[in-house]
Design a protein around this motif. Structure first.
Motif, PDB file in Angstrom:
ATOM      1  N   ALA A 141       6.642  -5.187  -3.897  1.00 14.91           N
ATOM      2  CA  ALA A 141       7.368  -6.033  -4.834  1.00 14.91           C
ATOM      3  C   ALA A 141       6.667  -6.117  -6.185  1.00 14.91           C
ATOM      4  N   GLU A 142       5.372  -5.871  -6.209  1.00 20.22           N
ATOM      5  CA  GLU A 142       4.601  -5.886  -7.454  1.00 20.22           C
ATOM      6  C   GLU A 142       4.538  -4.517  -8.105  1.00 20.22           C
ATOM      7  N   GLY A 143       5.222  -3.541  -7.533  1.00 19.31           N
ATOM      8  CA  GLY A 143       5.184  -2.194  -8.076  1.00 19.31           C
ATOM      9  C   GLY A 143       4.321  -1.276  -7.230  1.00 19.31           C
ATOM     10  N   ARG A 144       4.016  -0.139  -7.772  1.00 19.81           N
ATOM     11  CA  ARG A 144       3.212   0.858  -7.050  1.00 19.81           C
ATOM     12  C   ARG A 144       1.777   0.382  -6.883  1.00 19.81           C
ATOM     13  N   GLN A 145       1.273   0.595  -5.687  1.00 19.70           N
ATOM     14  CA  GLN A 145      -0.133   0.289  -5.415  1.00 19.70           C
ATOM     15  C   GLN A 145      -0.794   1.538  -4.846  1.00 19.70           C
ATOM     16  N   ASP A 146      -1.853   1.978  -5.496  1.00 18.43           N
ATOM     17  CA  ASP A 146      -2.597   3.157  -5.044  1.00 18.43           C
ATOM     18  C   ASP A 146      -3.697   2.718  -4.087  1.00 18.43           C
ATOM     19  N   GLN A 150       7.294  10.583  -1.768  1.00 14.32           N
ATOM     20  CA  GLN A 150       6.539  11.023  -2.938  1.00 14.32           C
ATOM     21  C   GLN A 150       5.303  10.159  -3.156  1.00 14.32           C
ATOM     22  N   TYR A 151       5.454   8.854  -3.003  1.00 11.95           N
ATOM     23  CA  TYR A 151       4.308   7.959  -3.147  1.00 11.95           C
ATOM     24  C   TYR A 151       3.268   8.236  -2.075  1.00 11.95           C
ATOM     25  N   ALA A 152       3.745   8.471  -0.844  1.00 14.54           N
ATOM     26  CA  ALA A 152       2.823   8.647   0.277  1.00 14.54           C
ATOM     27  C   ALA A 152       1.920   9.866   0.096  1.00 14.54           C
ATOM     28  N   LEU A 153       2.426  10.903  -0.565  1.00 20.27           N
ATOM     29  CA  LEU A 153       1.604  12.101  -0.784  1.00 20.27           C
ATOM     30  C   LEU A 153       0.337  11.778  -1.562  1.00 20.27           C
ATOM     31  N   HIS A 154       0.359  10.682  -2.332  1.00 22.07           N
ATOM     32  CA  HIS A 154      -0.798  10.266  -3.129  1.00 22.07           C
ATOM     33  C   HIS A 154      -1.472   9.016  -2.554  1.00 22.07           C
ATOM     34  N   GLY A 155      -1.100   8.665  -1.327  1.00 23.99           N
ATOM     35  CA  GLY A 155      -1.696   7.494  -0.695  1.00 23.99           C
ATOM     36  C   GLY A 155      -1.236   6.191  -1.296  1.00 23.99           C
ATOM     37  N   ALA A 156      -0.118   6.215  -2.027  1.00 22.85           N
ATOM     38  CA  ALA A 156       0.376   5.014  -2.699  1.00 22.85           C
ATOM     39  C   ALA A 156       1.547   4.419  -1.925  1.00 22.85           C
ATOM     40  N   VAL A 157       1.779   3.130  -2.152  1.00 22.92           N
ATOM     41  CA  VAL A 157       2.874   2.439  -1.476  1.00 22.92           C
ATOM     42  C   VAL A 157       3.718   1.699  -2.508  1.00 22.92           C
ATOM     43  N   MET A 158       4.952   1.430  -2.119  1.00 19.45           N
ATOM     44  CA  MET A 158       5.872   0.656  -2.939  1.00 19.45           C
ATOM     45  C   MET A 158       5.811  -0.789  -2.488  1.00 19.45           C
TER      46      MET A 158
END
Length: 364
Positions: A331-336, A321-329
């Motif tokens: 340790a600091e949380g979601r990063q776009d 789900q994150y990858a569809l928006h170019g985001a990654v998981m």
């Protein structure tokens, strides 16, 4: 004893949740002439349906003793809410990783090209249509799950059989009519997490009891069809957990699964999920694998690792789900990062895997 169809020995929950006439009531004031399987301590005090007098109830999603078609439902689950007759044989597939990403079934080969992960899961709604209540043509035209997903034959495929209530209810209704179990067995998934049936706090106790049994029965159906299958455990009271523990001790399944996808709010996590998870960790066999779905918060994952250690397997949709928006998981949380989808997916999968013990589970 509450009987129906004029056949002695068949039981049904008492109308209007009348514990004194219920064959499953275990309270001190239970009538020994009525009770045949004391598995329930009484009505659910939070129930919104007890005392319902609606005669046109065949369209109601709730199963209770007041339903005019409760007889058919009891026949469908074998005239009992006990677990003693349910056996789920089989074993986990070899080399099962402790983290399995769940994908939507499209472009999986492209995702795997940047990762070469040993296992992927797909959800039930990607295979069984919520609109037509049939298997999607893509899955019905032949081939194994790995072939349809365009994965190497050595990659494990998992069907995560969870879905919204209307979907899993439709699956239950169509399971024999459309030979769903046999057709899914033909896809040769390496593992199936059996569909689970909900237990909500405002539902009558009869619905809880029926749904716990239905979840185990579906798992047994898959296992009988030759599919490595894990049953899902849902509970509402301590007595439910104790019943599961006795059943596991008598007829050990290859693993147990716990669907935590709907446990989003902290109060639900702390009041329902955590107490049950702690109890299970103390009372099921220490080597029995536990497969959890729906967790992604590092603190919650850490709690499960503390409880179940290297026997824990986690399945999550978040990396996809994150990858569809170019985001990654991280340790600091979601990063776009606006990253390429395969790269973002690979980064998040590796991060999630790093939260878990690394040994793989399953046969040799």
């Amino acid at each position: 004893m509450t009987t129906f169809l004029g056949l002695p020995g068949r039981t049904a929950p008492a109308a209007r949740c009348d514990c004194r006439r219920c064959p499953w009531y275990s309270g001190d004031d239970a009538d020994p002439a009525v009770v045949i399987a004391p598995v329930c301590s009484g009505c659910n005090s939070d129930c919104s349906y007890c005392g319902c007098a609606n005669a046109a109830c065949t369209s109601c999603p709730i199963r209770c003793g007041s339903r005019i078609d409760i007889e058919a439902w009891m026949v469908d689950i074998g005239d009992t809410v006990e677990f003693d007759d349910v056996t789920i044989t089989g074993s986990l597939p070899p080399h099962l990783p402790t983290f399995i990403p769940q994908v939507d079934g499209s472009g999986v080969a492209e995702l795997d090209a940047a990762l070469s992960w040993p296992a992927y899961a797909v959800g039930l709604r990607r295979l069984f249509s919520p609109r037509t209540h049939t298997i999607f043509p893509r899955w019905a035209d032949g081939g194994t799950a790995a072939e349809i997903l365009r994965l190497p034959s050595t990659t494990l495929t998992v069907l995560s059989g969870y879905g919204e209530d209307p979907l899993v209810e439709a699956f239950w209704t169509a399971r024999h009519r459309d030979r769903l179990i046999e057709r899914i067995a033909d896809l040769r998934f390496d593992l199936v997490l059996a569909p689970n049936y909900s237990i909500y706090g405002n539902w009558p106790r009869a619905e809880h009891l029926i749904n716990m049994r239905r979840s185990l029965l579906l798992a047994a159906d898959f296992a009988d069809a030759g599919v490595p299958t894990v049953p899902n455990l849902y509970w509402f009271r301590l007595e439910d957990l104790r019943r599961y523990a006795r059943w596991i001790a008598d007829s050990p399944p290859p693993a147990i699964a716990i669907n935590l996808q709907t446990v989003r709010e902290n109060n639900h996590w702390e009041s329902w999920a955590l107490p049950g998870l702690y109890w299970l960790a103390e009372n099921i066999p220490p080597q029995l694998p536990v497969i959890a779905t729906g967790l992604s918060r590092p603190n919650r994952v850490a709690t499960l690792v503390e409880l179940f250690g290297p026997r824990l397997v986690l399945i999550s949709q978040n990396p996809a789900q994150y990858a569809l928006h170019g985001a990654v998981m991280t340790a600091e949380g979601r990063q776009d990062l606006h990253a390429r989808v395969p790269d973002a997916f690979a980064t998040s999968v590796r991060y999630m895997a790093s939260l878990l013990p690394q040994p793989v589970l399953g046969g040799a």
